[in-house]
Design a protein around this motif. Structure first.
Motif: not given
Length: 760
Positions: A189-208
Motif C-alpha cells: 500500500e505504501n512502498i513500490s519497487l519497479s524495474y524496466t529494461g530493454a535491449y535492442s540491436e540492428a544491422d545496416n538497413y537498405t534503401a529502396g
C-alpha cells in the motif's frame, strides 16, 4: 514527380487528425497511469499508455514516437538518437526533460541526446508543447518543450500486495533489428519497487534501390552493397530501477538509470559512437496540501562517451599501406614529420557531469486562480579530448574543450486564471542566469598542420568567461466560443544562451572542425566565444473545431517566430582566419558560428472524422498537414534543415480486439536550402504503411509493413551521406573510397515488423 505527390493532395482535401493531450498527472491521485489516454489542449499534445509504447515494435527511437504530432519532424542521426524538431527549431533550441531532469548531449556530434537514454517500452508519458511553452516547463530554449516521463509508480490496494510484470520482443526485417524488454513491479500500500529494461540491436538497413556507384568501405577486403546505407547499425541497453514510498499526502521517489550503448554508427557523421555509458540518479519528493502541491527534485548524471571509426569507415590512414585500401601501414619518418604518416583511427573521448536541483510550488489561490513558482539550478561540466593516434593526429593530445563549465540558475512565476467557464489565461515570467567558461587548449602538434598552434594561442589569449541574464515571458489565453469551438492565442519571448559546443571549439583545421558537427551536413564548425544569446518572439494561435464527443475534430495552428541574434554560420577561410571572400559551392566546407537575425513561420492542420460503422468494424480517417518556412533575415539565405510541406493520412479500422491502419505519408520536394552550408535538395515522395494490432486480455501482438512498395526516397532532414569509406577527407577525389558532396542519406526500404507483449 507528380505521381509522388498525389497522396499529399488527397490529404489536403480531407480532414486531418492527431492523437490528443491530457491534464497534469503529478497529483498523488493520478499515480497510476491509465492504459491508454491521448488528449490535446491547444497546441499541446500528451501521449500516454500502451498505445504509445507499442510503437516500439516499429522503432527503437523514443523521439520517433512523436511522428504523429503536428509540427514535429526529426533530424536524421543514429538509429536511436534522432533529434526532434518543432516548427523548424531543434536540438539545444528545445527544452527536453526526462523525469524532470535537464540532460545535455555530451558529444561534439550530439550522438547522445536526452531521449536516447530511454527505450519506447520505458516511456509512461510524452508531452509536447509545440506552440507556446509555459515558463514552468523550462527556459534556456527558444523552441518548444518535450517532457518525457517514465512509468509512474503503482501501489497496492489497502491491505493487499501487488506484483505485476511485462515482457516483450520485436523483430524488423530490413535491418535484422531485434530486441526485448521487461518490466516488473512489486508493491504494498505504501512502498513500490519497479524495474524496466530493454535491449535492442540492428544491422545496416537498405534503401529502396542502389543510390551509390561504389562499394568500398575503407577496410581491407570489406565491401558494401550499393543499396546498403552504411553506418546505420546499433546496439543499446537501457535500465531504470525505481523505489517509491508514499505516506498520507507525501510521495518520495528514487530512480536509478543506466545505459550501456556499445555501438551506434552514424551515416551522416565522419565518426561513430563506439561506447556510451550513462549513469543517473533522480530524487523526487512531492507533497500535497490544502493550498496546493510542493515538489523538490535533485539529480546527478555522468556520461563516458567514446568515438572512433566504425566497421564501415576507414580505420588506417597512411601513405605507405602497400597499395591495399585500408590496410595497416608502417610509419615513414622524415624531416618535418617526426611521427610519420601512419594513423590508427582517431579516438575521441568526452566525459561530462550534470547536477541539478529544483523546487516548485503549485498554489491554489482560490477556485479560479493558481500560482506556480519555482527555482532551478543546473551545473554542467565537460571535457572533450582526442588522444594521439599517429600521423597528423599526434604526437600530443588534441584538447577540444578543456574544463568546460555551463551553469544555470533560474526563478519563475506563472499565474493561471479561469475567470469563467469560457476563459483561461496563463501569464508567466522567468529569469535565468547562465554562466560559462573553458580552460586553455592545445592541438596534437603546435607546429603541425592546420594552424593548430596559431588557433590555440588565439583562443587561449581571449577571455572565455561569460554571464548572460536572460528573461522569458509567456502570455496565453484560451477562449471557448461555444461547445464546438475553442480558440487559443499566445505570445512568448524566449531566450537561449549558446552551448559549450557553439562557443568553445577553436580549431579552423578542416579535419578538427568536421569533428564538431551536430547537424549532419558534412561540414566543419568553429566555435565563437562572443556569441550573444538568441532571443525569440513568437506568436501562435490555435482554432479547434469539434463536436461534443470529439468524434469530429479539425484544428489549425498558425505561428510566427522572429529571432534576434539567431546562431547561424558563415563560411570561414582557415588560411586568413576570416570569412571566405567568395562563397564555396557544391562541396563541404568550414563554417564559424555567428549571430544573425531570422524568422520562421508556418501552420499545422490536423483532425479526424468517423467514416462508417459496419460488419467490418469502425472506420475512421485521421490526418495532419504541416508547413514551415525559415529565413536568415541578414543574409537572405534559407535556414538549414527545414522540413518541406508534408502530410499524413491514416485510414483506421477497429473491430473487436483488432486495431488496424493504412497510412499514407506525402512530402513535397525540398528546394529552399541553406546555401552557406551547401545543403542538398531532395525530391518529393510518398510512402504507404500498413499496421495491425490484436489484443487479448494479457497479450498484444503488433505487426505490419513500413514502406509497403519499397520506394526509394531521400530524407529531407537526413543530412549528407558519410556512412562509409575515407570519411576523414573533407572533399575526397572521385573514386577515392568515399562519395563526396552531393548524396543525401536515403530512407529505409520495405521492412516487415512484428512485436509481442505479454503482461502477468
Amino acid at each position: 514527380m507528380d505521381h509522388r505527390i498525389r497522396p499529399l493532395a488527397l490529404a489536403m482535401a480531407l480532414a486531418f487528425a492527431i492523437p490528443a493531450q491530457a491534464q497534469d498527472n503529478t497529483a498523488l491521485a493520478e499515480i497510476v497511469v491509465s492504459a491508454e489516454r491521448d488528449q490535446t489542449a491547444g497546441s499541446t499534445t500528451q501521449l500516454e499508455g500502451d498505445k504509445l509504447r507499442r510503437q516500439g515494435a516499429r522503432s527503437s527511437d523514443v523521439a520517433g514516437l512523436l511522428q504523429d504530432v503536428p509540427g514535429v519532424s526529426f533530424y536524421g542521426a543514429g538509429a536511436v538518437s534522432s533529434l526532434p524538431v518543432i516548427h523548424g527549431l531543434a536540438d539545444d533550441r528545445l527544452r527536453i526533460k526526462i523525469d524532470g531532469m535537464d540532460l545535455i548531449a555530451s558529444c561534439p556530434n550530439h550522438m547522445n541526446p536526452a531521449l536516447s537514454y530511454l527505450d519506447p517500452s520505458q516511456v509512461g508519458t510524452l508531452t509536447v508543447y509545440a506552440g507556446i511553452s509555459p515558463v514552468s516547463q523550462g527556459g534556456d530554449s527558444i523552441g518548444g518543450s518535450i517532457v518525457a516521463e517514465t512509468r509512474a509508480p503503482e501501489f497496492a490496494a489497502p491491505g493487499e500486495r501487488l506484483f505485476k510484470g511485462e515482457v516483450g520482443a520485436f523483430y524488423r526485417s530490413n535491418n535484422d533489428a531485434r530486441g526485448a524488454n521487461a518490466s516488473a513491479t512489486a508493491a504494498t500500500e505504501n512502498i513500490s519497487l519497479s524495474y524496466t529494461g530493454a535491449y535492442s540491436e540492428a544491422d545496416n538497413y537498405t534503401a529502396g534501390r542502389d543510390f551509390k556507384n561504389y562499394t568500398a568501405t575503407g577496410r581491407a577486403g570489406e565491401r558494401m552493397a550499393r543499396d546498403e546505407v552504411g553506418s546505420t547499425s546499433y546496439k543499446t541497453g537501457n535500465h531504470t530501477l525505481g523505489l517509491a514510498v508514499k505516506n498520507a499526502n507525501h510521495l518520495f521517489e528514487v530512480k536509478l538509470g543506466y545505459q550501456d550503448m556499445p555501438e551506434q554508427l552514424y551515416p551522416n557523421q565522419r565518426m561513430d559512437l563506439l561506447d556510451n555509458e550513462q549513469k543517473r540518479i533522480n530524487l523526487r519528493w512531492l507533497g500535497e496540501y490544502d493550498w496546493g502541491k510542493l515538489e523538490a527534485r535533485a539529480y546527478h548524471e555522468t556520461v563516458d562517451h567514446f568515438m572512433d571509426f566504425g566497421k564501415d569507415k576507414r580505420f588506417w590512414y597512411g601513405s605507405n599501406s602497400g597499395g591495399v585500401e585500408g590496410s595497416p601501414c608502417t610509419p615513414i619518418r622524415y624531416a618535418g614529420d617526426p611521427l610519420g604518416t601512419c594513423a590508427a583511427g582517431m579516438p575521441m573521448i568526452t566525459r561530462s557531469k550534470t547536477s541539478g536541483f529544483s523546487l516548485k510550488a503549485d498554489i491554489q489561490l482560490n477556485p479560479r486562480d493558481q500560482l506556480r513558482v519555482g527555482s532551478e539550478l543546473q551545473q554542467y561540466r565537460l571535457d572533450d579530448w582526442w588522444p594521439d593516434s599517429g600521423g597528423n593526429m599526434g604526437p600530443g593530445t588534441f584538447v577540444n574543450i578543456n574544463d568546460g563549465e555551463r551553469d544555470r540558475k533560474a526563478l519563475f512565476a506563472e499565474w493561471e486564471s479561469r475567470a469563467s467557464t469560457n476563459w483561461m489565461t496563463l501569464l508567466g515570467l522567468r529569469y535565468e542566469r547562465v554562466t560559462m567558461n573553458a580552460g586553455d587548449v592545445v592541438g596534437y602538434n603546435p607546429a603541425g598542420t592546420g594552424n593548430q598552434g596559431r588557433d590555440a594561442n588565439l583562443f587561449n589569449a581571449t577571455d572565455r568567461s561569460r554571464s548572460d541574464n536572460n528573461w522569458d515571458l509567456t502570455a496565453l489565453a484560451r477562449y471557448t466560443a461555444h461547445a464546438g469551438l475553442d480558440i487559443e492565442l499566445g505570445f512568448a519571448r524566449k531566450t537561449r544562451s549558446p552551448s559549450l559546443y557553439e562557443a568553445y571549439p577553436w580549431s579552423t583545421w578542416p579535419m578538427a572542425a568536421t569533428m564538431n558537427n551536430f547537424v549532419g551536413d558534412g561540414n566543419g564548425y568553429v566555435g565563437n566565444p562572443d556569441l550573444k544569446p538568441e532571443k525569440a518572439h513568437k506568436l501562435s494561435a490555435t482554432f479547434d473545431w469539434h463536436d461534443a464527443e470529439r468524434q469530429h475534430e479539425l484544428k489549425l495552428t498558425p505561428y510566427y517566430t522572429h529571432v534576434t541574434d539567431f546562431i547561424d554560420a558563415v563560411q570561414w577561410d582557415a588560411a586568413t582566419n576570416a570569412p571566405q571572400a567568395a562563397p564555396l559551392r557544391y562541396q563541404f566546407t568550414v563554417l564559424r558560428y555567428a549571430n544573425h537575425s531570422a524568422r520562421l513561420y508556418g501552420f499545422d492542420l490536423s483532425g479526424k472524422m468517423p467514416l462508417a460503422q459496419s460488419s467490418i468494424g469502425e472506420l475512421g480517417l485521421n490526418g495532419m498537414l504541416s508547413y514551415t518556412r525559415g529565413k536568415n533575415r541578414k543574409t537572405g539565405d534559407n535556414l538549414y534543415n527545414i522540413m518541406p510541406l508534408n502530410a499524413k493520412l491514416t485510414l483506421t479500422q477497429r473491430t473487436g480486439a483488432w486495431d488496424n491502419a493504412l497510412e499514407v505519408v506525402g512530402v513535397t520536394s525540398k528546394k529552399k536550402v541553406s546555401e552557406v552550408r551547401n545543403e542538398m535538395k531532395t525530391s518529393g515522395y510518398s510512402l504507404v504503411n500498413l499496421r495491425f494490432s490484436h489484443a487479448w486480455k494479457q497479450v498484444r501482438f503488433d505487426f505490419g509493413v513500413e514502406n509497403l512498395f519499397d520506394r526509394y526516397y531521400e530524407m529531407p532532414l537526413g543530412g549528407a551521406y558519410l556512412g562509409q569509406g575515407r570519411t576523414m577527407s573533407m572533399n575526397p577525389p572521385v573514386g577515392d573510397g568515399m562519395i563526396g558532396w552531393g548524396t543525401v542519406v536515403p530512407g529505409m526500404g520495405r521492412s516487415l515488423y512484428a512485436g509481442i507483449n505479454v503482461k502477468f
